[in-house]
Design a protein around this motif. Structure first.
Motif, PDB file in Angstrom:
ATOM      1  N   TYR A 183      74.416  25.390   6.845  1.00 35.39           N
ATOM      2  CA  TYR A 183      74.715  26.760   6.423  1.00 35.39           C
ATOM      3  C   TYR A 183      76.012  27.295   7.033  1.00 35.39           C
ATOM      4  O   TYR A 183      76.245  28.499   7.045  1.00 35.39           O
ATOM      5  N   CYS A 184      76.885  26.397   7.502  1.00 31.22           N
ATOM      6  CA  CYS A 184      78.106  26.849   8.155  1.00 31.22           C
ATOM      7  C   CYS A 184      79.053  27.553   7.191  1.00 31.22           C
ATOM      8  O   CYS A 184      79.769  28.485   7.581  1.00 31.22           O
ATOM      9  N   CYS A 185      79.078  27.120   5.926  1.00 27.98           N
ATOM     10  CA  CYS A 185      80.078  27.635   4.988  1.00 27.98           C
ATOM     11  C   CYS A 185      79.813  29.068   4.522  1.00 27.98           C
ATOM     12  O   CYS A 185      80.764  29.869   4.474  1.00 27.98           O
ATOM     13  N   PRO A 186      78.592  29.444   4.142  1.00 26.38           N
ATOM     14  CA  PRO A 186      78.405  30.796   3.614  1.00 26.38           C
ATOM     15  C   PRO A 186      78.895  31.920   4.526  1.00 26.38           C
ATOM     16  O   PRO A 186      79.685  32.771   4.075  1.00 26.38           O
ATOM     17  N   PRO A 187      78.500  31.982   5.813  1.00 25.56           N
ATOM     18  CA  PRO A 187      79.039  33.073   6.635  1.00 25.56           C
ATOM     19  C   PRO A 187      80.521  32.929   6.915  1.00 25.56           C
ATOM     20  O   PRO A 187      81.209  33.931   7.147  1.00 25.56           O
ATOM     21  N   ASN A 188      81.021  31.710   6.873  1.00 23.89           N
ATOM     22  CA  ASN A 188      82.454  31.510   7.065  1.00 23.89           C
ATOM     23  C   ASN A 188      83.246  32.106   5.911  1.00 23.89           C
ATOM     24  O   ASN A 188      84.314  32.700   6.104  1.00 23.89           O
ATOM     25  N   VAL A 189      82.740  31.944   4.681  1.00 22.85           N
ATOM     26  CA  VAL A 189      83.379  32.568   3.522  1.00 22.85           C
ATOM     27  C   VAL A 189      83.378  34.082   3.671  1.00 22.85           C
ATOM     28  O   VAL A 189      84.391  34.753   3.411  1.00 22.85           O
ATOM     29  N   LEU A 190      82.256  34.630   4.104  1.00 22.72           N
ATOM     30  CA  LEU A 190      82.158  36.091   4.200  1.00 22.72           C
ATOM     31  C   LEU A 190      83.159  36.652   5.196  1.00 22.72           C
ATOM     32  O   LEU A 190      83.832  37.647   4.923  1.00 22.72           O
ATOM     33  N   ARG A 191      83.250  36.027   6.371  1.00 21.02           N
ATOM     34  CA  ARG A 191      84.190  36.587   7.352  1.00 21.02           C
ATOM     35  C   ARG A 191      85.628  36.442   6.869  1.00 21.02           C
ATOM     36  O   ARG A 191      86.476  37.281   7.170  1.00 21.02           O
ATOM     37  N   THR A 192      85.923  35.385   6.091  1.00 19.39           N
ATOM     38  CA  THR A 192      87.283  35.192   5.591  1.00 19.39           C
ATOM     39  C   THR A 192      87.640  36.246   4.551  1.00 19.39           C
ATOM     40  O   THR A 192      88.734  36.823   4.581  1.00 19.39           O
TER      41      THR A 192
ATOM     42  N   PRO B 235      74.869  42.368   3.222  1.00 16.27           N
ATOM     43  CA  PRO B 235      73.456  42.772   3.305  1.00 16.27           C
ATOM     44  C   PRO B 235      72.489  41.647   2.948  1.00 16.27           C
ATOM     45  O   PRO B 235      71.448  41.481   3.607  1.00 16.27           O
ATOM     46  N   ALA B 236      72.810  40.864   1.894  1.00 14.15           N
ATOM     47  CA  ALA B 236      71.904  39.782   1.491  1.00 14.15           C
ATOM     48  C   ALA B 236      71.803  38.717   2.579  1.00 14.15           C
ATOM     49  O   ALA B 236      70.715  38.171   2.827  1.00 14.15           O
ATOM     50  N   MET B 237      72.905  38.422   3.238  1.00 13.81           N
ATOM     51  CA  MET B 237      72.858  37.399   4.288  1.00 13.81           C
ATOM     52  C   MET B 237      72.092  37.901   5.504  1.00 13.81           C
ATOM     53  O   MET B 237      71.412  37.115   6.184  1.00 13.81           O
ATOM     54  N   TRP B 238      72.171  39.193   5.813  1.00 16.32           N
ATOM     55  CA  TRP B 238      71.356  39.734   6.901  1.00 16.32           C
ATOM     56  C   TRP B 238      69.871  39.596   6.567  1.00 16.32           C
ATOM     57  O   TRP B 238      69.066  39.202   7.420  1.00 16.32           O
ATOM     58  N   ASP B 239      69.506  39.889   5.336  1.00 18.67           N
ATOM     59  CA  ASP B 239      68.105  39.727   4.932  1.00 18.67           C
ATOM     60  C   ASP B 239      67.657  38.284   5.102  1.00 18.67           C
ATOM     61  O   ASP B 239      66.528  38.016   5.531  1.00 18.67           O
ATOM     62  N   LEU B 240      68.533  37.332   4.768  1.00 21.77           N
ATOM     63  CA  LEU B 240      68.195  35.923   4.907  1.00 21.77           C
ATOM     64  C   LEU B 240      68.094  35.534   6.381  1.00 21.77           C
ATOM     65  O   LEU B 240      67.152  34.836   6.788  1.00 21.77           O
TER      66      LEU B 240
ATOM     67  N   VAL C 173      73.956  27.959  -4.518  1.00 21.67           N
ATOM     68  CA  VAL C 173      72.588  28.291  -4.134  1.00 21.67           C
ATOM     69  C   VAL C 173      72.631  29.283  -2.979  1.00 21.67           C
ATOM     70  O   VAL C 173      73.618  29.359  -2.237  1.00 21.67           O
ATOM     71  N   PRO C 174      71.562  30.063  -2.783  1.00 26.31           N
ATOM     72  CA  PRO C 174      71.568  31.044  -1.691  1.00 26.31           C
ATOM     73  C   PRO C 174      71.531  30.415  -0.308  1.00 26.31           C
ATOM     74  O   PRO C 174      71.975  31.031   0.664  1.00 26.31           O
TER      75      PRO C 174
END
Length: 687
Positions: A440-449, A71-76, A434-435
């Motif tokens: 920004y490749c790593c943050p969504p990659n962590v989430l899907r993993t 949810p937080a990443m969608w808001d971002l 940091v948010p």
């Protein structure tokens, strides 16, 4: 044979018909990597719909991903506080004015977030999350060109009147990378939701790629930076069974050999099948290796497997961090020591020389660790050998999870093994999570993993179920159209006792294979069935296989002793000579300044070779620590400008401290940290 437009449309129509026929099956088969029909796969993935984390470590990680991170990443991403990820598609569709602001790979970042959201939706079936996905898909579909091309940096320039904007003009524009993640996400979305809206976008994209790369020039062939499109195109083939997708995936890999003036930045200086050492950009290398393994699963091309085996040996024996991290250098140069200066590429983050593994300046980008997971998963599917799951587990628990805070809102781009205050040099990336990071490749990659990790937990072979990852979970599957239900209870990775309870089983003998990690002492493993101790015999793939006709209420117990060990590195790893890393089970531990008495610097502390470690609670919620006694050397402080000094014997103190899992560091504010701790060789203390 040349295909004229009408023939191409006919083939496409037949493919759509075939997809319609298999779509019902596809929507109920939610594997991360679908290999049921891959002729050279020795292992079949199990659908994520058949596995649930029920308690404990991975349940906690998934819960944070589900309720906080996604949810937080969608808001971002839906806003423009940092970069307009979602709005880029709206602008490209002409529905709002604007320019492209961000990295050229931001479309791929958005697709990776969508993939994570799909896996979460597959568990909670939240209609609000599905509505958000539908909103995102509509924006992507509206932005897509009629010929199937989709890449918002170019589309926005075209819409704003830039007549020079055209596809594939710059290999570093990441068009293929973005479209590769689109293909993968579309397949996962279709499997989990049963909907075709994103898959239709992907099929149009695939049609565009077929026409564009039917006869690639050397210049066009260079457009394969960070080749997620190998995996994406093959997953599209596995979803649709359209042969043209397999043909194109093979061509993608083959056309690397026609690249002229390539470099190790993108692993195309020499043909892939000639490569024997991992060089260049660590993320791009690992994505390439994963994609090549995917091609092998469908073609059985042994030249690919020979190359992949040599590269895997090189990485795991010479270039892999103790945490499973990949990429040793911020700005590496490859090929090393070349007399042809024009061939040297400046690379970040780069695989270094053999045994070159610096700690403080290690970039070890999160995406490189995730690429390592993707690669080892496919090698496991191809061979069934547990050694690949061992490396996957090492990277997953340590270098992947370190990329996100325990709360789930802040992220690392780099994952060093040591942090000092001050740093020896100015480095580009934060040593605090940091948010938002510019890359920004790593943050969504962590989430899907994290969101898909339950898909790695179990797998099938011809006559056995394999238990790959240990964690409290429920497997509800089928075997020859008969129910197979297994509940797993464990406190792993904090404890090595695993209990498997059979809830339903087929009326035939099958094997249950228990992966025995490489860190476990095979002579001390205990396996029981219904309380009766069994012979522990590892088969050649590294599993203990228990074969029998199972009945409901049968129980298997596996006990993996988990002593705390101190690891030393090969003498050629110069930065860690006379130092040790502490490991217990799959977890690598670190010393953080938060957990030592105030006023003591980490460089003052040493470990006795006889040090004892006691599992204990930490100040971090749900994270367990190791208590021990360290030796403090009361050396005089170093003076400014003092590079060397005469060594003198000093008094020492004993200091009680705690070590925490490496993935959990930097969750309590700024701190110093180290994975490698010097040995106090003159001390006989066992405290």
């Amino acid at each position: 044979m040349e295909i004229v437009p009408n023939q191409f449309l006919l083939l496409h129509s037949l493919g759509v018909l075939l997809l319609t026929l298999v779509s019902t099956f596809a929507a109920h088969a939610t594997e991360i990597t679908r290999t049921q029909h891959s002729p050279y796969a020795r292992v079949t993935a199990i659908g994520t719909d058949q596995v649930r984390w029920t308690d404990g470590f991975w349940h906690q990680r998934f819960h944070a991903c589900q309720n906080v991170s996604v949810p937080a990443m969608w808001d971002l991403m839906k806003g423009d506080q940092y970069k307009p990820f979602y709005q880029h598609f709206v602008i490209a569709a002409g529905e709002m004015p604007g320019e492209h602001h961000g990295a050229p790979w931001n479309d791929g970042d958005f697709y990776k977030w969508m993939e994570a959201a799909c896996y979460v939706y597959g568990v909670d079936r939240d209609p609000e999350l599905l509505a958000i996905l539908d909103q995102a898909i509509a924006a992507i579909a509206n932005a897509q060109r009629t010929d199937g091309y989709i890449h918002t940096p170019v589309l926005i320039r075209q819409r704003n009147g830039d007549t020079s904007a055209a596809p594939f003009q710059d290999r570093h524009n990441f068009e293929m990378y973005n479209m590769g993640h689109l293909l993968t996400t579309a397949c996962i979305h279709h499997r989990i939701t049963g909907q075709r809206n994103l898959l239709d976008v992907a099929l149009k994209t695939a049609d565009f790629l077929h026409q564009t790369f039917e006869n690639p020039t050397p210049q066009l062939a260079r457009n394969s930076v960070c080749p997620s499109h190998y995996m994406g195109m093959l997953e599209l083939y596995r979803t649709t069974r359209e042969p043209q997708h397999l043909s194109l995936a093979k061509n993608f890999l083959a056309m690397r050999s026609i690249v002229q003036a390539g470099g190790d930045d993108n692993q195309d200086r020499i043909p892939f099948v000639q490569q024997r050492e991992a060089e260049g950009h660590a993320v791009r290398a690992n994505y390439l290796y994963a994609g090549a393994a995917d091609v092998f699963l469908e073609t059985g091309d042994n030249s690919l497997l020979t190359t992949l085996d040599a590269l895997w040996q090189n990485v795991t024996q010479k270039k892999l961090y103790v945490t499973g991290g990949c990429g040793a250098l911020y700005d590496g140069a490859a090929p090393f020591g070349s007399s042809q200066r024009s061939t040297i590429s400046r690379i970040h983050p780069a695989y270094g020389h053999n045994s070159q593994l610096p700690n403080t300046t290690a970039p070890t980008e999160t995406c490189a660790a995730i690429g390592n997971v993707l690669w080892n998963w496919r090698m496991f599917l191809a061979t069934g050998e547990s050694k690949y799951m061992d490396v996957l587990e090492l990277s997953l628990y340590n270098s992947v999870l370190s990329g996100v805070s325990l709360e789930g809102k802040d992220y690392f781009y780099v994952n060093p093994l040591r942090n000092t205050d001050p740093l020896p040099v100015d480095l580009r990336w934060e040593r605090r999570r940091v948010p938002f990071v510019t890359s920004y490749c790593c943050p969504p990659n962590v989430l899907r993993t994290i969101a898909q990790a339950h898909g790695y937990a179990y797998a099938k072979q011809a006559n056995r179920i394999l238990v790959n990852l240990y964690g409290s979970s429920s497997l509800k599957s089928e075997w020859n159209n008969q129910p197979l239900h297994i509940d797993q209870q464990t406190e792993y990775p904090w404890d090595g006792l695993i209990t498997l309870s059979i809830q339903a089983a087929p009326n035939e003998a099958i094997g249950i294979g228990l992966r025995i990690p490489d860190w476990a002492d095979h002579d001390k493993i205990v396996v029981k069935v219904n309380g009766a101790q069994q012979d522990v015999r590892l088969d050649p793939s590294g599993y203990v296989v228990l074969s029998r006709s199972w009945t409901a209420s049968d129980e298997i117990q596996l006990h993996l002793p988990m002593p705390t060990v101190m690891l030393e590195s090969h003498p050629l790893v110069e930065e860690t000579r006379n130092q040790v890393a502490v490991k217990r089970g799959p977890l690598v531990y670190c010393l953080e300044s938060t957990d030592v008495p105030a006023g003591i610097r980490l460089h003052e502390l040493h470990l006795s070779p006889l040090a004892k470690f006691t599992p204990s609670e930490s100040s971090l919620d749900q994270i367990r620590a190791l208590s021990t006694t360290l030796i403090q050397s009361n050396d005089p402080p170093w003076q400014d400008g003092q590079l060397y000094r005469v060594r003198s014997a000093q008094k020492t103190n004993h200091v009680r401290a705690k070590l925490i899992p490496y993935f959990a560091w930097a969750n309590r504010g700024p701190s110093e940290m180290t994975v490698w701790i010097p040995l106090e060789t003159n001390s006989n203390s066992s405290e």
